[in-house]
Design a protein around this motif. Structure first.
Motif, PDB file in Angstrom:
ATOM      1  N   LEU A  80       0.827  -1.210   0.000  1.00 19.69           N
ATOM      2  CA  LEU A  80       0.000   0.000   0.000  1.00 19.69           C
ATOM      3  C   LEU A  80       0.860   1.259   0.000  1.00 19.69           C
ATOM      4  N   TRP A  81       1.955   1.232   0.717  1.00 18.19           N
ATOM      5  CA  TRP A  81       2.843   2.394   0.746  1.00 18.19           C
ATOM      6  C   TRP A  81       3.441   2.641  -0.641  1.00 18.19           C
ATOM      7  N   TRP A  82       3.891   1.584  -1.294  1.00 12.85           N
ATOM      8  CA  TRP A  82       4.459   1.735  -2.633  1.00 12.85           C
ATOM      9  C   TRP A  82       3.408   2.225  -3.626  1.00 12.85           C
ATOM     10  N   TRP A  83       2.172   1.797  -3.435  1.00 14.06           N
ATOM     11  CA  TRP A  83       1.113   2.144  -4.384  1.00 14.06           C
ATOM     12  C   TRP A  83       0.582   3.566  -4.160  1.00 14.06           C
ATOM     13  N   LEU A  84       0.453   3.984  -2.880  1.00 11.42           N
ATOM     14  CA  LEU A  84      -0.214   5.248  -2.561  1.00 11.42           C
ATOM     15  C   LEU A  84       0.750   6.413  -2.327  1.00 11.42           C
ATOM     16  N   ALA A  85       2.002   6.141  -2.083  1.00  9.21           N
ATOM     17  CA  ALA A  85       2.933   7.228  -1.774  1.00  9.21           C
ATOM     18  C   ALA A  85       3.129   8.123  -2.999  1.00  9.21           C
ATOM     19  N   PRO A  86       3.225   9.436  -2.789  1.00 13.02           N
ATOM     20  CA  PRO A  86       3.470  10.346  -3.924  1.00 13.02           C
ATOM     21  C   PRO A  86       4.863  10.134  -4.500  1.00 13.02           C
ATOM     22  N   ARG A  87       4.988  10.390  -5.766  1.00 14.84           N
ATOM     23  CA  ARG A  87       6.273  10.239  -6.454  1.00 14.84           C
ATOM     24  C   ARG A  87       7.075  11.537  -6.375  1.00 14.84           C
ATOM     25  N   VAL A  88       8.359  11.391  -6.165  1.00 16.41           N
ATOM     26  CA  VAL A  88       9.262  12.537  -6.107  1.00 16.41           C
ATOM     27  C   VAL A  88       9.956  12.647  -7.463  1.00 16.41           C
ATOM     28  N   PRO A  89       9.676  13.711  -8.235  1.00 15.63           N
ATOM     29  CA  PRO A  89      10.264  13.816  -9.583  1.00 15.63           C
ATOM     30  C   PRO A  89      11.724  14.278  -9.531  1.00 15.63           C
ATOM     31  N   LEU A  90      12.536  13.613 -10.334  1.00 14.78           N
ATOM     32  CA  LEU A  90      13.950  13.973 -10.472  1.00 14.78           C
ATOM     33  C   LEU A  90      14.252  14.248 -11.948  1.00 14.78           C
ATOM     34  N   VAL A  91      15.310  15.017 -12.150  1.00 19.67           N
ATOM     35  CA  VAL A  91      15.764  15.347 -13.501  1.00 19.67           C
ATOM     36  C   VAL A  91      17.276  15.176 -13.546  1.00 19.67           C
ATOM     37  N   GLY A  92      17.744  14.563 -14.604  1.00 20.19           N
ATOM     38  CA  GLY A  92      19.179  14.381 -14.771  1.00 20.19           C
ATOM     39  C   GLY A  92      19.754  15.344 -15.794  1.00 20.19           C
ATOM     40  N   VAL A 172      20.130   6.248  -9.130  1.00 16.91           N
ATOM     41  CA  VAL A 172      19.492   7.346  -9.864  1.00 16.91           C
ATOM     42  C   VAL A 172      20.322   7.778 -11.077  1.00 16.91           C
ATOM     43  N   ILE A 173      21.624   7.603 -11.017  1.00 12.65           N
ATOM     44  CA  ILE A 173      22.460   7.969 -12.164  1.00 12.65           C
ATOM     45  C   ILE A 173      22.147   7.057 -13.353  1.00 12.65           C
ATOM     46  N   ALA A 174      21.983   5.782 -13.062  1.00 11.32           N
ATOM     47  CA  ALA A 174      21.645   4.853 -14.146  1.00 11.32           C
ATOM     48  C   ALA A 174      20.266   5.170 -14.715  1.00 11.32           C
ATOM     49  N   GLN A 175      19.338   5.560 -13.846  1.00  9.67           N
ATOM     50  CA  GLN A 175      18.013   5.939 -14.345  1.00  9.67           C
ATOM     51  C   GLN A 175      18.085   7.191 -15.213  1.00  9.67           C
ATOM     52  N   ALA A 176      18.869   8.166 -14.765  1.00  9.03           N
ATOM     53  CA  ALA A 176      18.986   9.402 -15.550  1.00  9.03           C
ATOM     54  C   ALA A 176      19.593   9.125 -16.925  1.00  9.03           C
ATOM     55  N   LYS A 177      20.570   8.263 -16.990  1.00  8.46           N
ATOM     56  CA  LYS A 177      21.178   7.920 -18.276  1.00  8.46           C
ATOM     57  C   LYS A 177      20.197   7.172 -19.176  1.00  8.46           C
ATOM     58  N   SER A 178      19.364   6.319 -18.547  1.00  8.91           N
ATOM     59  CA  SER A 178      18.447   5.515 -19.346  1.00  8.91           C
ATOM     60  C   SER A 178      17.318   6.353 -19.945  1.00  8.91           C
ATOM     61  N   VAL A 179      16.837   7.366 -19.201  1.00  6.90           N
ATOM     62  CA  VAL A 179      15.729   8.181 -19.712  1.00  6.90           C
ATOM     63  C   VAL A 179      16.225   9.350 -20.555  1.00  6.90           C
ATOM     64  N   GLY A 180      17.451   9.776 -20.316  1.00  8.99           N
ATOM     65  CA  GLY A 180      18.003  10.863 -21.101  1.00  8.99           C
ATOM     66  C   GLY A 180      18.082  12.174 -20.342  1.00  8.99           C
ATOM     67  N   LYS A 181      18.824  13.098 -20.907  1.00  9.35           N
ATOM     68  CA  LYS A 181      19.055  14.397 -20.289  1.00  9.35           C
ATOM     69  C   LYS A 181      17.773  15.226 -20.273  1.00  9.35           C
ATOM     70  N   GLY A 182      17.461  15.793 -19.077  1.00 10.41           N
ATOM     71  CA  GLY A 182      16.312  16.668 -18.929  1.00 10.41           C
ATOM     72  C   GLY A 182      14.970  15.964 -18.850  1.00 10.41           C
ATOM     73  N   VAL A 183      14.948  14.653 -18.822  1.00 10.36           N
ATOM     74  CA  VAL A 183      13.702  13.891 -18.742  1.00 10.36           C
ATOM     75  C   VAL A 183      13.403  13.578 -17.272  1.00 10.36           C
ATOM     76  N   THR A 184      12.150  13.784 -16.901  1.00  8.16           N
ATOM     77  CA  THR A 184      11.746  13.554 -15.511  1.00  8.16           C
ATOM     78  C   THR A 184      11.556  12.062 -15.253  1.00  8.16           C
ATOM     79  N   PHE A 185      12.021  11.607 -14.116  1.00  4.20           N
ATOM     80  CA  PHE A 185      11.817  10.226 -13.663  1.00  4.20           C
ATOM     81  C   PHE A 185      11.587  10.230 -12.157  1.00  4.20           C
ATOM     82  N   ASP A 186      11.097   9.109 -11.632  1.00  2.00           N
ATOM     83  CA  ASP A 186      10.734   9.016 -10.211  1.00  2.00           C
ATOM     84  C   ASP A 186      11.947   8.676  -9.358  1.00  2.00           C
ATOM     85  N   ALA A 187      12.025   9.346  -8.226  1.00  2.00           N
ATOM     86  CA  ALA A 187      13.093   9.065  -7.274  1.00  2.00           C
ATOM     87  C   ALA A 187      12.813   7.753  -6.541  1.00  2.00           C
ATOM     88  N   PRO A 188      13.847   7.119  -5.997  1.00  2.00           N
ATOM     89  CA  PRO A 188      13.634   5.901  -5.209  1.00  2.00           C
ATOM     90  C   PRO A 188      12.740   6.187  -3.997  1.00  2.00           C
TER      91      PRO A 188
END
Length: 232
Positions: A80-92, A172-188
């Protein structure tokens, strides 16, 4: 002539000693009245088997079962915590081969919301577990209360680790590289306020105490045996 000598009457200790045991009771043994006229109840010796309860051995077995059952409830809390918790947006951002990750909304309150969501769900789980334990065994007991608290703490730790495992990757560095520069992704998923782990056991203890005080069984009043007042 002298009067014949007569032997003195036998000494009756019950006439002078108000603390004599009733007839049929072993000499020197304490007795406890069980509420039935003419009967005295003699408790068993030893704390391991108590005639007024299930016995300490059975209480410890029940406490172990409660601890495991409540701790396994942490799986539900983690999901429930994983499902309901708000996402923290990050940008690489990249500068050559060096990558930098930062918050997209530096003034956002998503991180506080993650901790608050865990705390609220944990409080609800504590109340539900206390209600289930109370309905299963209304007599309560110290081992049962300790099991409820320990199980709640273990369940909180299990939920925390499960939620982190189900959430986005910790790299998070691997996530930033995978989505690309300036693309928003969710923090752990992180639990910054570790005090939230105590919400479940605290709520369970308070709720169980309230249920026991309001709806728990009452101890029967013990009345003195007939004739006890006249010996005083």
């Amino acid at each position: 002539m002298s009067a014949p000598l007569t032997p003195p009457p036998p000494h009756d200790p019950s006439a002078h000693d108000p603390w004599q045991p009733p007839s049929g009771a072993p000499a020197g043994g304490a007795h406890r009245y069980d509420g039935k006229p003419g009967h005295a109840a003699y408790p068993r010796h030893g704390w391991w088997h108590d005639e007024d309860g299930p016995g300490m051995a059975k209480e410890i077995r029940e406490a172990a079962v409660v601890t495991v059952a409540v701790a396994l409830g942490g799986v539900l809390l983690g999901v429930l915590w994983w499902w309901l918790a708000p996402r923290v947006p990050l940008v690489g951002d990249a500068s050559g081969d060096a990558w930098v990750v930062y918050l997209k909304d530096s003034e956002g309150e998503q991180s506080i919301g993650v901790d608050g969501t865990f705390t609220l769900i944990a409080l609800a789980c504590g109340a539900l577990s206390a209600l289930a334990v109370f309905l299963a065994r209304r007599r309560g007991g110290v081992p049962l209360v300790v099991a409820l608290a320990v199980g709640g703490l273990l369940g909180s730790v299990l939920a925390w680790r499960l939620g982190v495992w189900l959430g986005p990757s910790q790299d998070v560095i691997a996530q930033a590289k995978s989505v690309g520069k300036g693309v928003t992704f969710d923090a752990p998923l992180k639990l910054n306020a570790k005090g939230a782990l105590l919400a479940w056991p605290f709520a369970a203890l308070v709720f169980h105490l309230g249920l026991t005080g309001l709806f728990g069984p009452r101890d029967p009043e013990e009345w003195p045996p007939p004739g006890a007042q006249q010996h005083r």
